[in-house]
Design an enzyme around this catalytic site. Structure first.
Site, PDB file in Angstrom:
ATOM      1  N   TYR A   1      -1.065   0.660  10.806  1.00  2.05           N
ATOM      2  CA  TYR A   1      -1.398  -0.121   9.605  1.00  2.05           C
ATOM      3  C   TYR A   1      -0.252  -0.085   8.607  1.00  2.05           C
ATOM      4  O   TYR A   1       0.195  -1.123   8.104  1.00  2.05           O
ATOM      5  CB  TYR A   1      -2.669   0.411   8.961  1.00  2.05           C
ATOM      6  CG  TYR A   1      -2.900  -0.105   7.560  1.00  2.05           C
ATOM      7  CD1 TYR A   1      -3.202  -1.444   7.336  1.00  2.05           C
ATOM      8  CD2 TYR A   1      -2.796   0.743   6.455  1.00  2.05           C
ATOM      9  CE1 TYR A   1      -3.411  -1.929   6.049  1.00  2.05           C
ATOM     10  CE2 TYR A   1      -2.996   0.271   5.172  1.00  2.05           C
ATOM     11  CZ  TYR A   1      -3.302  -1.070   4.971  1.00  2.05           C
ATOM     12  OH  TYR A   1      -3.495  -1.542   3.689  1.00  2.05           O
TER      13      TYR A   1
ATOM     14  N   THR B   1       0.815  -1.209   0.000  1.00  2.06           N
ATOM     15  CA  THR B   1       0.000   0.000   0.000  1.00  2.06           C
ATOM     16  C   THR B   1       0.850   1.261   0.000  1.00  2.06           C
ATOM     17  O   THR B   1       2.000   1.243   0.481  1.00  2.06           O
ATOM     18  CB  THR B   1      -0.896   0.012   1.254  1.00  2.06           C
ATOM     19  OG1 THR B   1      -1.508   1.297   1.419  1.00  2.06           O
ATOM     20  CG2 THR B   1      -0.087  -0.267   2.513  1.00  2.06           C
TER      21      THR B   1
END
Length: 313
Positions: A149, A126
């Protein structure tokens, strides 16, 4: 070619499986643990068409507990999408779930792949690993995640590289930039905006709404992802997959208002911790190695997602 997709019932995973099955002589094995019970109905819908295809086999199982020896037998390539998503929920005690699903599960899969050599192991990462950057971000930019995250995904990247070096696992890392489109999870921004405008609900905007994102339509993202299968000279590479245009949150809402024909009710609140102000992918490497060419305009992509939302309702 026989391909394993983890996270197969998810937003992007289900689109990827469908696209892979359009290729000649492919079989797809999907794994999904349904780790968020609130998304069970959504995931079942995502799988509906796939389960009708005789070349698709699905296992509903937690990756950490799966019989990976049986699953990996005969597999030529692995797409590892499974994991715990979301910046906002990665703080506090919930982080242990991110460690378990994004790091430990990845290590479990890598250990299994050691025993069942594949042609390519594609790890889906990501843009959150980059943190706050100025201008277009190339893959050589030093990662500096702003959220737990992002830390969990970057850690999994490092794990993959360690296994590549030590066990010659043919690794390719793809970093996605803000993917949207049909089947987007209900907690994601565009889904919430569309639902709010259609139902005359107040939209909560974090910060001033001028933060920008490199929005990537799901079919463009999937085309780039599938291209890795046949691409040469990609082993060991990290590659950005971004969209055709950047826009601010307020610009997106304005486009939604124009398409839907209704004004949005906005409520501004404090900005979120862990969210970069701007993201913008340098996709020149993807263009060179994967012949990547995102073609979907933001307006066209939003239209598609709106239509999908209405059909669900």
């Amino acid at each position: 070619m026989r391909i394993l997709v983890t996270g197969a019932a998810g937003f992007i995973g289900s689109h990827l499986c469908e696209r892979l099955l359009q290729l000649n002589n492919t079989e797809v094995v999907g794994i999904d643990g349904f780790i968020n019970s609130s998304l069970n109905e959504t995931k079942q819908r995502n799988l509906r068409e796939l389960l009708l295809n005789s070349r698709f086999k699905f296992y509903q199982t937690d990756l950490r507990e799966a019989d990976l020896a049986r699953t990996l037998d005969g597999i030529d390539a692995v797409y590892h999408l499974a994991g715990m998503p979301g910046v906002r929920t990665s703080w506090g005690t919930d982080f242990k779930e991110y460690v378990s699903h994004n790091i430990s599960a990845t290590q479990t899969l890598l250990e299994a792949v050691r025993e069942f050599p594949v042609q390519k192991f594609i790890y889906i990462s990501t843009s959150s690993v980059y943190g706050e950057k100025v201008g277009k971000v190339a893959e050589e930019s030093i990662p500096n995640p702003l959220s737990p995250y992002g830390v969990s995904k970057l850690t999994a990247e490092h794990l993959c590289k360690v296994y590549q070096i030590s066990y010659n696992i043919p690794l390719v890392i793809l970093r996605y930039f803000t993917v949207y489109g049909p089947r987007q999870r209900s907690d994601m921004a565009f889904h919430r905006f569309i639902k709010g405008i259609l139902n005359d609900e107040t939209l909560q905007i974090y910060g001033d709404g001028n933060q920008t994102r490199d929005f990537t339509f799901v079919s463009d993202c999937v085309e780039g992802t599938v291209a890795v299968l046949q691409a040469e000279k990609v082993i060991g590479e990290t590659i950005n997959l971004g969209g055709r245009e950047c826009a601010s949150v307020l610009q997106v809402i304005k486009q939604l208002e124009e398409i839907i024909g209704k004004k949005a009710n906005l409520e501004f609140t404090r900005g979120l911790k862990g969210e970069p102000r701007n993201t913008w992918a340098d996709i020149s490497k993807a263009q060179r190695l994967l012949n990547y060419n995102p073609i979907t305009t933001l307006k066209k992509g939003l239209n598609s997602q709106i239509n999908d939302f209405i059909n669900i309702e």
